[in-house]
Design an enzyme around this catalytic site. Structure first.
Site, PDB file in Angstrom:
ATOM      1  CE  LYS B  78      -3.897   1.998   2.653  1.00 51.05           C
ATOM      2  NZ  LYS B  78      -4.781   1.833   3.827  1.00 51.05           N
ATOM      3  CB  SER B 159      -8.204   3.745   2.896  1.00 47.53           C
ATOM      4  OG  SER B 159      -7.312   3.104   3.785  1.00 47.53           O
ATOM      5  CB  SER B 183      -8.572   1.149   5.837  1.00 46.80           C
ATOM      6  OG  SER B 183      -9.241   2.379   5.752  1.00 46.80           O
TER       7      SER B 183
END
Lengths: 95, 490
Positions: B78, B159, B183
């Protein structure tokens, strides 16, 4: 709590966030909605409840009081938008 | 060699060790697939050269009998984790050109274990969102499609949406995510993956771009529970550079997957059945409870009475911490700068140009609730309610070993199917936020499909530092559910 334009302008200034004059009305409405939503917490009885600052069940560790800047100014400055002679450069702050 | 992308992490690990294929071949297969699926927009930055370089090194270590726990396994990271020499943006314009001169502890541990990074995945800007639509680099597309209308583009959740889409589309064997209010778990549910948010303090936060420091945790996103256990084992551990890192022993998570959950008591909280909960989600949950009962565990009705206040509490605490953390982006030391006549004007212009709508909204709310005169009424009040939420869980865990709930209130929704009210979007995390507020480990495991053929996940919540039990239970549920669906064309 309902926020007016002046309050939003003041918050934006505190947050050092430039907000255009024509955005203030919309933001005031949006932020007021959010505050009204979170204000439901008022109905919870929290008498005698200690605020929870951390979920960690531990003491904050302490480190030795030593200079540990790494001695690598090039790395520290590598992403600087503007630099001169090993310093960050900002607009003039004193006359 | 496209078949290599269909392997689980455990299968790929076995294949590498048995010399059935090389780490370079495995990396190449994934890099080719990434190149063929750029339409998903899962990656902000691809790192093919670095991946091949690391895969070659992995092959050398495999040949020398020095393989690490994840030697040669290709993963995505990420773009909230700082990676040395590789642009790390947090999907924000303000960090568009930021190249960290250091490596985050978690990505460094994965690298040390031999994992091969393929690239950096997209996210909601600064991890603030539940759809990946707030990324400055455009939305990410969920590889799953609705049966009735495959032309509708669905969100991967957020997210950690880029990570979820990448793993679901077989662009990587696994990916790192971070979870502040859901997330990791919500995108895992939307994309048919296993996603683990470990106990707060289990993974070091050092080098992860901070959003809400009392809540942020890193964790793995994978296609199987075993893979999650493998990857988690290479991410955790005490780190003196993070003052909230827990100095606790690291268990062998994979060894916890015994398949035996007889005698475990699993809490079923009545408050997670709000009015209006979809029949599909209710059925998924009931089916999950039946799986546990069939495996010899005992479902126990429990009450977590402050659940309904978790969302409001979160939207005071998280923006407050966000406004404080994001004060560092000032256009001076790194990040975007927009010139101004004065220092203050330069700050304000740089921040206005660098932050997107949702981030600005949260900074403003956070600044307000922390400002003089409102601090007690909002922030301290929220911290008190947070304790009540955490106490609810502590009380429940006196009688149960784990808790089972839905992960999200719906399946993945379409890109244009949201309204303008930010609170509607925030409701996505209604089932995941309480766990975060209490700092407990939670995971999402896919156990069914919606009527539209979209994946749905259930959440397991554990005691502090007892990821082993929820992984063990998830492993049993995974087998009972027999979840084998893959996105069409994958």
């Amino acid at each position: 709590m309902s926020l007016d334009k002046d309050t939003v302008r003041n918050i934006a200034n505190l947050a050092r966030l430039e907000v255009r004059e024509d955005e203030l009305d919309h933001l005031a409405g949006e932020l007021s909605n959010i505050l009204q939503f979170v204000e439901q917490l008022a109905e919870v009885n929290t008498d005698g409840v200690a605020p929870m600052t951390s979920v960690c069940q531990m003491e904050l560790p302490r480190r030795a009081d030593e200079v540990t800047d790494g001695n690598y100014p090039e790395k520290v400055l590598a992403n600087a938008p503007e630099r001169i002679d090993g310093f960050f450069v900002v607009p003039k702050v004193v006359e | 060699m496209t078949e290599l992308t269909k392997l689980s992490m455990a299968e790929a690990r076995a294949g590498l060790r048995a010399k059935h294929f090389t780490a370079v071949a495995l990396a190449t297969a994934h890099l080719d697939r990434i190149a063929a699926h750029r339409d998903l927009n899962a990656f902000v930055t691809e790192t093919p050269d670095l991946a091949i370089e690391r895969a070659k090194a992995a092959d050398a270590r495999l040949a020398a009998g020095q393989a690490g726990a994840m030697e040669g396994l290709p993963i995505a990271v990420k773009d909230l984790f700082c990676t040395e020499g590789v642009r790390s943006t947090a999907s924000s314009r303000i960090l568009e050109n930021f190249v960290p001169p250091y490596e985050s502890t978690v990505s460094g541990k994965l690298k040390a274990a031999g994992a091969v990074m393929l690239g950096k995945t997209s996210l909601d800007e600064f991890a603030m969102g539940s759809s990946n639509m707030t990324s400055a680099f455009g939305p990410v597309i969920n590889p799953w499609k609705r049966a009735s209308d495959p032309s509708v583009q669905l969100v991967p959740g957020g997210s950690s949406g880029g990570s979820a889409a990448a793993v679901a589309a077989r662009l990587a064997l696994g990916a790192t995510g971070t979870d502040t209010g859901g997330s990791i778990r919500q995108p895992a549910s939307f994309c048919g993956l296993v996603g683990v948010k470990p106990t707060y303090g289990r993974c070091s936060r050092w080098g992860i771009v901070a959003f809400a420091s009392s809540l942020d945790q890193a964790g793995p996103m994978t296609r199987t529970v075993r893979d999650a256990a493998i990857m988690l084992g290479s991410m955790v551990g005490y780190d003196p550079k993070d003052s909230t890192s827990a100095n606790v022993p690291v268990p062998d998570f994979e060894a916890a997957l015994t398949g035996d959950i007889r005698g475990l008591k699993i809490g079923i909280p009545q408050e997670y059945r709000p009015d209006g909960l979809s029949a599909e989600i209710s059925k998924l949950w009931e089916d999950g409870i039946a799986m546990l009962r069939d495996a010899g565990a005992t479902p126990v009705e429990i009450s977590l009475p402050h659940t309904k206040y978790a969302l409001a509490t979160y939207y005071i605490v998280a923006p407050a911490e966000c406004s404080s953390n994001l004060a560092r982006y000032d256009g001076v030391r790194y990040g975007k700068r927009v010139e101004g006549k004065t220092l203050d004007e330069m700050y304000a212009r740089s921040r206005a140009a660098g932050f997107g709508t949702e981030v600005r909204r949260r900074i403003l709310i956070g600044t307000y609730v922390l400002s003089a005169g409102y601090y007690d009424a909002y922030y301290i009040k929220a911290q008190k309610v947070r304790r009540l939420i955490a106490d609810d869980f502590a009380k429940a865990f006196e009688t149960v070993d784990a808790i089972l709930t839905p992960t999200a209130p719906s399946a993945a929704f379409g890109l244009g199917e949201t309204d303008d009210n930010p609170i509607t979007m925030w409701l996505n995390d209604i089932f995941t936020i309480p766990t975060s507020m209490a700092g407990l480990p939670g995971l999402s495991v896919p156990t069914g499909l919606s009527s539209e053929g979209l994946p749905l996940g259930l959440q397991l919540i554990g005691r502090p530092f007892d990821e082993e039990t929820i992984l063990k239970v998830a492993h049993v549920m995974e087998r009972a559910a027999g979840f084998t669906a893959v996105p069409a064309g994958m």
